[in-house]
Design a protein around this motif. Structure first.
Motif, PDB file in Angstrom:
ATOM      1  N   GLY A  50       0.665  -1.275  -0.152  1.00  0.00           N
ATOM      2  CA  GLY A  50      -0.203   0.094  -0.098  1.00  0.00           C
ATOM      3  C   GLY A  50       0.865   1.313  -0.053  1.00  0.00           C
ATOM      4  O   GLY A  50       0.518   2.260   0.212  1.00  0.00           O
ATOM      5  N   ASN A  53      -0.364   4.299  -2.168  1.00  0.00           N
ATOM      6  CA  ASN A  53      -1.317   5.106  -1.712  1.00  0.00           C
ATOM      7  C   ASN A  53      -0.926   6.427  -1.418  1.00  0.00           C
ATOM      8  O   ASN A  53      -1.792   7.373  -1.325  1.00  0.00           O
ATOM      9  CB  ASN A  53      -2.216   4.397  -0.418  1.00  0.00           C
ATOM     10  CG  ASN A  53      -2.983   2.974  -0.801  1.00  0.00           C
ATOM     11  OD1 ASN A  53      -3.030   2.797  -2.264  1.00  0.00           O
ATOM     12  ND2 ASN A  53      -3.270   2.373  -0.127  1.00  0.00           N
ATOM     13  N   LYS A  60      -1.761   2.857  -8.613  1.00  0.00           N
ATOM     14  CA  LYS A  60      -2.531   2.429  -7.244  1.00  0.00           C
ATOM     15  C   LYS A  60      -3.560   1.154  -7.358  1.00  0.00           C
ATOM     16  O   LYS A  60      -4.084   1.018  -8.693  1.00  0.00           O
ATOM     17  CB  LYS A  60      -3.067   3.690  -6.651  1.00  0.00           C
ATOM     18  CG  LYS A  60      -2.510   4.991  -6.616  1.00  0.00           C
ATOM     19  CD  LYS A  60      -3.136   6.074  -6.182  1.00  0.00           C
ATOM     20  CE  LYS A  60      -2.264   7.350  -5.681  1.00  0.00           C
ATOM     21  NZ  LYS A  60      -1.452   7.203  -4.789  1.00  0.00           N
ATOM     22  N   ASN A  62      -6.167   0.880  -4.894  1.00  0.00           N
ATOM     23  CA  ASN A  62      -6.987   1.288  -3.742  1.00  0.00           C
ATOM     24  C   ASN A  62      -8.491   1.492  -3.972  1.00  0.00           C
ATOM     25  O   ASN A  62      -9.371   2.467  -3.940  1.00  0.00           O
ATOM     26  CB  ASN A  62      -6.361   2.569  -3.005  1.00  0.00           C
ATOM     27  CG  ASN A  62      -6.361   3.703  -3.995  1.00  0.00           C
ATOM     28  OD1 ASN A  62      -6.413   3.621  -5.160  1.00  0.00           O
ATOM     29  ND2 ASN A  62      -5.964   4.839  -3.169  1.00  0.00           N
ATOM     30  N   TYR A  63      -8.878   0.619  -5.223  1.00  0.00           N
ATOM     31  CA  TYR A  63      -9.967   0.527  -5.729  1.00  0.00           C
ATOM     32  C   TYR A  63     -10.556  -0.779  -6.142  1.00  0.00           C
ATOM     33  O   TYR A  63      -9.711  -1.670  -6.331  1.00  0.00           O
ATOM     34  CB  TYR A  63     -10.282   1.605  -6.779  1.00  0.00           C
ATOM     35  CG  TYR A  63      -9.217   1.360  -7.941  1.00  0.00           C
ATOM     36  CD1 TYR A  63      -9.696   0.699  -8.828  1.00  0.00           C
ATOM     37  CD2 TYR A  63      -8.102   2.023  -8.000  1.00  0.00           C
ATOM     38  CE1 TYR A  63      -8.864   0.419 -10.032  1.00  0.00           C
ATOM     39  CE2 TYR A  63      -7.160   1.816  -9.061  1.00  0.00           C
ATOM     40  CZ  TYR A  63      -7.422   0.924  -9.921  1.00  0.00           C
ATOM     41  OH  TYR A  63      -6.449   0.682 -10.805  1.00  0.00           O
ATOM     42  N   TYR A  66      -9.877  -4.633  -6.807  1.00  0.00           N
ATOM     43  CA  TYR A  66      -8.799  -5.110  -5.917  1.00  0.00           C
ATOM     44  C   TYR A  66      -9.367  -5.195  -4.492  1.00  0.00           C
ATOM     45  O   TYR A  66     -10.213  -4.368  -4.003  1.00  0.00           O
ATOM     46  CB  TYR A  66      -7.516  -3.890  -5.963  1.00  0.00           C
ATOM     47  CG  TYR A  66      -6.827  -3.962  -7.144  1.00  0.00           C
ATOM     48  CD1 TYR A  66      -6.023  -4.813  -7.662  1.00  0.00           C
ATOM     49  CD2 TYR A  66      -6.821  -2.699  -7.970  1.00  0.00           C
ATOM     50  CE1 TYR A  66      -5.346  -4.721  -8.971  1.00  0.00           C
ATOM     51  CE2 TYR A  66      -6.296  -2.516  -9.044  1.00  0.00           C
ATOM     52  CZ  TYR A  66      -5.573  -3.406  -9.528  1.00  0.00           C
ATOM     53  OH  TYR A  66      -4.701  -3.536 -10.603  1.00  0.00           O
ATOM     54  N   ALA A  75     -10.234  -2.661  -0.768  1.00  0.00           N
ATOM     55  CA  ALA A  75      -8.987  -2.497  -1.540  1.00  0.00           C
ATOM     56  C   ALA A  75      -8.115  -1.543  -0.689  1.00  0.00           C
ATOM     57  O   ALA A  75      -8.285  -0.650  -0.259  1.00  0.00           O
ATOM     58  CB  ALA A  75      -9.478  -1.649  -2.509  1.00  0.00           C
ATOM     59  N   THR A  76      -6.726  -2.055  -0.447  1.00  0.00           N
ATOM     60  CA  THR A  76      -5.851  -1.603   0.536  1.00  0.00           C
ATOM     61  C   THR A  76      -4.564  -0.692  -0.193  1.00  0.00           C
ATOM     62  O   THR A  76      -3.898  -0.343   0.503  1.00  0.00           O
ATOM     63  CB  THR A  76      -5.301  -2.584   1.546  1.00  0.00           C
ATOM     64  OG1 THR A  76      -4.937  -3.671   0.653  1.00  0.00           O
ATOM     65  CG2 THR A  76      -6.436  -3.314   2.292  1.00  0.00           C
ATOM     66  N   GLY A  77      -4.667  -1.137  -1.369  1.00  0.00           N
ATOM     67  CA  GLY A  77      -3.266  -0.942  -2.128  1.00  0.00           C
ATOM     68  C   GLY A  77      -2.667  -1.953  -2.396  1.00  0.00           C
ATOM     69  O   GLY A  77      -1.473  -1.842  -3.337  1.00  0.00           O
ATOM     70  N   ASP A 104       2.393   4.549   5.648  1.00  0.00           N
ATOM     71  CA  ASP A 104       0.943   4.881   6.179  1.00  0.00           C
ATOM     72  C   ASP A 104       1.169   5.654   7.483  1.00  0.00           C
ATOM     73  O   ASP A 104       1.842   5.434   8.258  1.00  0.00           O
ATOM     74  CB  ASP A 104       0.479   3.240   6.476  1.00  0.00           C
ATOM     75  CG  ASP A 104      -0.932   3.429   7.161  1.00  0.00           C
ATOM     76  OD1 ASP A 104      -1.518   4.445   7.503  1.00  0.00           O
ATOM     77  OD2 ASP A 104      -1.580   2.299   7.163  1.00  0.00           O
TER      78      ASP A 104
END
Length: 302
Positions: A50, A53, A60, A62-63, A66, A75-77, A104
């Motif tokens: 991730g 992100n 990426k 993050n959607y 995924y 979706a976490t990346g 993060d």
């Protein structure tokens, strides 16, 4: 010949690593997990949990879709429908269930103590590869590692920090994007190198990366070889736009095999040079080719 999508290929890669790392002969089992208090990850999308992100890039994950098989279906990346190899290995060794990205902003002290991923999807050993994707070059991940060490020292002190890092498991997965982006698909490096010389260039960079990780305290390092690049869906699609005509590109697979042979020899030489190190080569090429050629062995109907 079976052609999985990229996510399935990546997942197969991760499961292969899990089996490799679990071999009793190298003592990486849940029973020995106290030997690995932390896991430290370097590389590309196969191990980026991730970090992308938190940087300005279009690379990426993050959607949706995924993360559809990830806990919570979020979706976490991670460039996968579920967990990545850092998560699987950390869980197998009893370290923790998920390995967080170092960037993060909500990274906890407990997660720092047990390890993080510095990887960045789309990156490579060649800085030009990362520039194409505007992501974090593999060599720049060393700077992130140094920042991590400083934070770890603030949490547990210098001596305990050295112990954790010295006993940690470091994993490196990088190189595929260099050949796909920079040599085959956007042949910028073909103007300077033939394939053998470019492989040597990449492995010189990899050698520097490993030495830096070693100098910063890591002693057990696993390095993944290349997959059968010619069977990656993106490579097949570029060469064979009509779906029914798609097949693996054997010349690119031969290049991957040659790279891996050089890599295996390089890692053996490095281990002899770096006192007290254990540097392991993870062969992901052979089992992935078998999965592609014999999908029925792995549960896929013919």
């Amino acid at each position: 010949m079976a052609r999985a999508n990229y996510l399935i290929v990546a997942l197969s890669l991760h499961v292969t690593w899990l089996l490799f790392l679990s071999k009793p002969c190298i003592a990486l089992t849940p029973e020995t997990s106290p030997s690995f208090p932390a896991i430290l990850i370097f590389g590309d999308s196969t191990v980026d949990t991730g970090n992308n992100n938190f940087i300005p890039t279009i690379f990426k994950a993050n959607y949706s879709p995924y993360g559809k098989d990830f806990p919570g279906h979020v979706a976490t990346g991670r460039f996968s429908d579920g967990k990545l190899i850092p998560d699987m290995v950390a869980s197998k060794l009893g370290i923790k269930e998920l390995v967080p990205p170092f960037l993060d902003p909500e990274l906890s002290d407990d997660d720092v103590k047990t390890g993080v991923s510095f990887a960045s999807a789309g990156t490579g050993l060649d800085d030009r590869t990362a520039a194409i994707s505007t992501v974090i070059p593999a060599m720049k991940q060393i700077g992130m590692f140094k920042n991590y060490i400083q934070r770890l020292q603030r949490i547990v002190g210098v001596d305990e920090s050295k112990r954790i890092i010295g006993s940690a498991l470091a994993v490196i997965s990088v190189g595929t994007n260099d050949l796909t982006f920079n040599f085959y698909d956007l042949p910028t490096r073909q103007l300077q190198f033939n394939i053998s010389d470019y492989q040597d260039f990449l492995q010189n960079r990899l050698q520097s990366l490993i030495k830096e990780i070693y100098q910063l305290g890591c002693r057990t390092i696993v390095v993944a070889g290349l997959p059968p690049i010619g069977c990656l869906p993106i490579q097949e699609t570029i060469s064979f736009p009509i779906p029914l005509n798609r097949k693996c590109l054997e010349d690119q697979n031969t290049d991957s095999e040659a790279y891996n042979q050089k890599l295996s020899k390089l890692l053996g030489n490095l281990q002899s040079q770096l006192l007290g190190s254990t540097i392991l080569y993870a062969d992901i090429y052979t089992p992935l080719v078998d999965m592609i050629n014999n999908p029925q062995k792995y549960g896929k109907p013919v």
